[in-house]
Scaffold this active site. Structure first.
Site, PDB file in Angstrom:
ATOM      1  N   LYS A 185      -2.789 -15.793  -6.949  1.00 12.43           N
ATOM      2  CA  LYS A 185      -3.405 -15.317  -5.702  1.00 12.43           C
ATOM      3  C   LYS A 185      -4.675 -14.511  -5.986  1.00 12.43           C
ATOM      4  CE  LYS A 185      -1.145 -12.328  -2.794  1.00 12.43           C
ATOM      5  NZ  LYS A 185      -1.978 -11.179  -2.381  1.00 12.43           N
TER       6      LYS A 185
ATOM      7  N   ARG B  17     -10.780 -14.487  -5.902  1.00  8.99           N
ATOM      8  CA  ARG B  17     -12.038 -14.247  -6.627  1.00  8.99           C
ATOM      9  C   ARG B  17     -12.829 -15.522  -6.819  1.00  8.99           C
ATOM     10  NH1 ARG B  17      -8.386 -10.364  -7.384  1.00  8.99           N
ATOM     11  NH2 ARG B  17      -8.996  -8.303  -8.119  1.00  8.99           N
TER      12      ARG B  17
ATOM     13  N   LYS C 222       1.715  -0.523  -0.173  1.00  6.13           N
ATOM     14  CA  LYS C 222       1.608  -1.990  -0.181  1.00  6.13           C
ATOM     15  C   LYS C 222       1.951  -2.506   1.224  1.00  6.13           C
ATOM     16  CE  LYS C 222       0.302  -2.197  -4.382  1.00  6.13           C
ATOM     17  NZ  LYS C 222      -1.097  -2.555  -4.657  1.00  6.13           N
TER      18      LYS C 222
ATOM     19  N   ASP D  48       2.768  -5.510  -8.876  1.00  7.70           N
ATOM     20  CA  ASP D  48       3.379  -6.435  -7.909  1.00  7.70           C
ATOM     21  C   ASP D  48       4.760  -6.915  -8.342  1.00  7.70           C
ATOM     22  OD1 ASP D  48       1.213  -6.166  -6.268  1.00  7.70           O
ATOM     23  OD2 ASP D  48       0.201  -7.971  -6.979  1.00  7.70           O
TER      24      ASP D  48
HETATM   25  C1  S3P Z   1      -4.759  -7.069  -6.302  1.00  2.21           C
HETATM   26  C2  S3P Z   1      -4.625  -5.802  -6.791  1.00  2.21           C
HETATM   27  C3  S3P Z   1      -3.412  -4.983  -6.607  1.00  2.21           C
HETATM   28  C4  S3P Z   1      -2.232  -5.842  -6.197  1.00  2.21           C
HETATM   29  C5  S3P Z   1      -2.568  -6.820  -5.127  1.00  2.21           C
HETATM   30  C6  S3P Z   1      -3.682  -7.746  -5.569  1.00  2.21           C
HETATM   31  C7  S3P Z   1      -6.016  -7.801  -6.554  1.00  2.21           C
HETATM   32  O1  S3P Z   1      -3.655  -4.031  -5.598  1.00  2.21           O
HETATM   33  O2  S3P Z   1      -1.148  -5.036  -5.791  1.00  2.21           O
HETATM   34  O3  S3P Z   1      -1.438  -7.605  -4.793  1.00  2.21           O
HETATM   35  O4  S3P Z   1      -6.042  -9.028  -6.402  1.00  2.21           O
HETATM   36  O5  S3P Z   1      -6.996  -7.146  -6.925  1.00  2.21           O
HETATM   37  P1  S3P Z   1      -4.298  -2.582  -5.913  1.00  2.21           P
HETATM   38  O6  S3P Z   1      -5.631  -2.776  -6.473  1.00  2.21           O
HETATM   39  O7  S3P Z   1      -4.341  -1.889  -4.588  1.00  2.21           O
HETATM   40  O8  S3P Z   1      -3.343  -1.941  -6.872  1.00  2.21           O
END
Ligand code: S3P
Length: 425
Positions: A22, A27, A340, A313
């Site tokens: 994901k 990105r 979250k 996660d």
């Molecule tokens: C993500 C970063 C994480 C993660 C999220 C996806 C990302 O969040 O928990 O599911 O793709 O950069 P945080 O940057 O808030 O920790």
């Protein structure tokens, strides 16, 4: 909504491939959109969150077409996005909102990014603060919540020390840094996932990584690339946990992303004594490998704060593993779980508590006592995909029958989760 009934299961066996990662999918779309030329990305994840990202960039004039496993993005260069006709919509996706804000910082128009569901209660001050320091006119709704309004245009380079390790904050700053005259430096206490750094470099950005410090030089156009999105290790973690806990299981998950800043679950499982092996490692711009897992006894461990970003996660499913392990597990410095899609400390404590597990939460520390006698219960997803998938695994391993109130939320990251699970039974 009809609850889903889940009974204690036998073993999980077979080979499987996870849907695309994901984080890497978001990105690929975003960086493809601001690069020059045609980016073709293989295995971009088809889920709610990534679709919000694709639609938002379509709303800014970018052609994004899907043909089977290939997604073609016609990039228009750093400043090629068009002002959207209405509000951009991030749905329930924090990654869409926070990362896109960094890109909008450099566009010559004003835009509003709106959201829905739990995203409307998730903190945005964390990106507003650094982007404001970079001279960007960015505002949230009262309380620091979405929607956010950004008037982009002129961005100043910054030297920013992040108060919390977060790949989303780091990425927003790095994206804004692409538009600044000069070098932007962002530093965190512990390294969070580095997919943005890796992909920006792959697309030709001048980026330097020194431990937890990343610098980017602004003003340089990115060039379109071919991208292969690896399988999502966060999605894989549910099957890994299922295979560890259900006696007689043996599974092989192929082509999974094993980027060290992301794959802390492998270290956690090894430390717990699980039978896990990574084979066929390939060191592409995102390293991949095959993960082989067998059932076997596991023991409780201590997880320090420095490890948390690499398992952020996976913590819900780690709670589940800990609840079935021998002895106690201690997790320190995981407060980010509270912001979250739901408060995942509470959601996991309540659900595992309903099954008879002891989860003690105090300031900065979570203690989970392992047990051999957890029983099926009425469980709640709290509209959170990872709570839902983690508790599905707990329900397969506990005695008797469980019901989960609402499981549709899995489409946020993994629409085929239940079908994939059925295929292993
Ligand atoms: C993500 C970063 C994480 C993660 C999220 C996806 C990302 O969040 O928990 O599911 O793709 O950069 P945080 O940057 O808030 O920790």
């Amino acid at each position: 909504m009809k609850p889903l009934t889940i009974k204690k299961a036998g073993k999980l066996t077979g080979r499987l491939v996870m849907p695309g990662d994901k984080s890497v999918s978001h990105r690929a779309v975003m960086i493809g959109a601001i690069a020059k030329g045609r980016t073709v990305a293989k295995d971009v994840l088809d889920c709610d969150d990534c679709n919000y990202t694709m639609n938002a960039f379509r709303d800014m004039g970018i052609s994004i077409k899907k043909d089977g496993e290939y997604t073609t993005i016609e990039g228009k260069g750093l400043r090629g996005l068009k002002a959207p006709a209405g509000h951009l919509f991030a749905g329930n996706s924090g990654t869409t909102m926070r990362l896109m804000a960094g890109i909008l910082a450099g566009q010559d128009f004003a835009a509003v990014i709106d959201g829905a569901g739990s995203l409307l209660k998730r903190p945005m001050k964390r990106i507003i603060e650094p982007l404001s320091l970079m001279g960007v006119d960015i505002k949230s709704a009262p309380g620091g919540y979405p929607p956010i309004t950004i008037k982009g245009g002129s961005v100043k380079p910054a030297n920013y020390k992040m108060p919390i390790p977060s790949a989303q904050i780091k990425s927003a700053v790095l994206f804004a840094g692409l538009y600044a005259k000069g070098t932007t430096v962002v530093e965190e206490a512990f390294k969070s996932r580095d997919h943005t750094e890796r992909m920006l470099e792959y697309f030709g950005a001048k980026i330097k990584v020194e431990g937890v410090k990343v610098s980017i030089e602004g003003g340089r156009e990115l060039e379109a690339r071919q991208v292969e999105v690896p399988g999502d290790i966060s999605s894989a973690s549910f099957f890994m946990a299922g295979a560890v806990l259900l006696e007689g299981s043996k599974i092989r998950i192929e082509n999974v992303g094993i980027n060290p800043a992301r794959a802390g679950i492998l270290d956690v499982l090894k430390k717990m004594g699980a039978k896990i092996n990574v084979t066929g490692k390939k060191d592409t711009f995102e390293p991949v490998g095959n993960i082989e897992v067998e059932s076997g006894p596991i023991r409780g461990i201590t997880i320090e704060e420095s490890m948390v970003p690499a398992i952020i996660d996976e913590l819900p499913v780690i709670f589940v593993l800990a609840a079935f392990a021998e002895g106690k597990t201690v997790i320190r410095g995981a407060d980010e779980l509270k912001v979250k899609e739901t408060d995942r400390i509470r959601s996991m404590q309540e659900n595992l508590g309903a099954m008879g597990a002891k989860v003690l939460v105090s300031e900065g520390e979570i203690i989970i006592e392992g047990s051999k006698s957890l029983r099926g219960a009425d469980l709640k997803s709290y509209d959170d995909h990872r709570t839902c998938m983690a508790m599905t695994i707990a329900a397969l391993a506990a005695g008797g029958e469980s019901r989960i109130d609402d499981v549709e939320c899995v489409s946020k990251s993994f629409p085929g989760f239940f079908e994939t699970l059925e295929g292993l039974k």
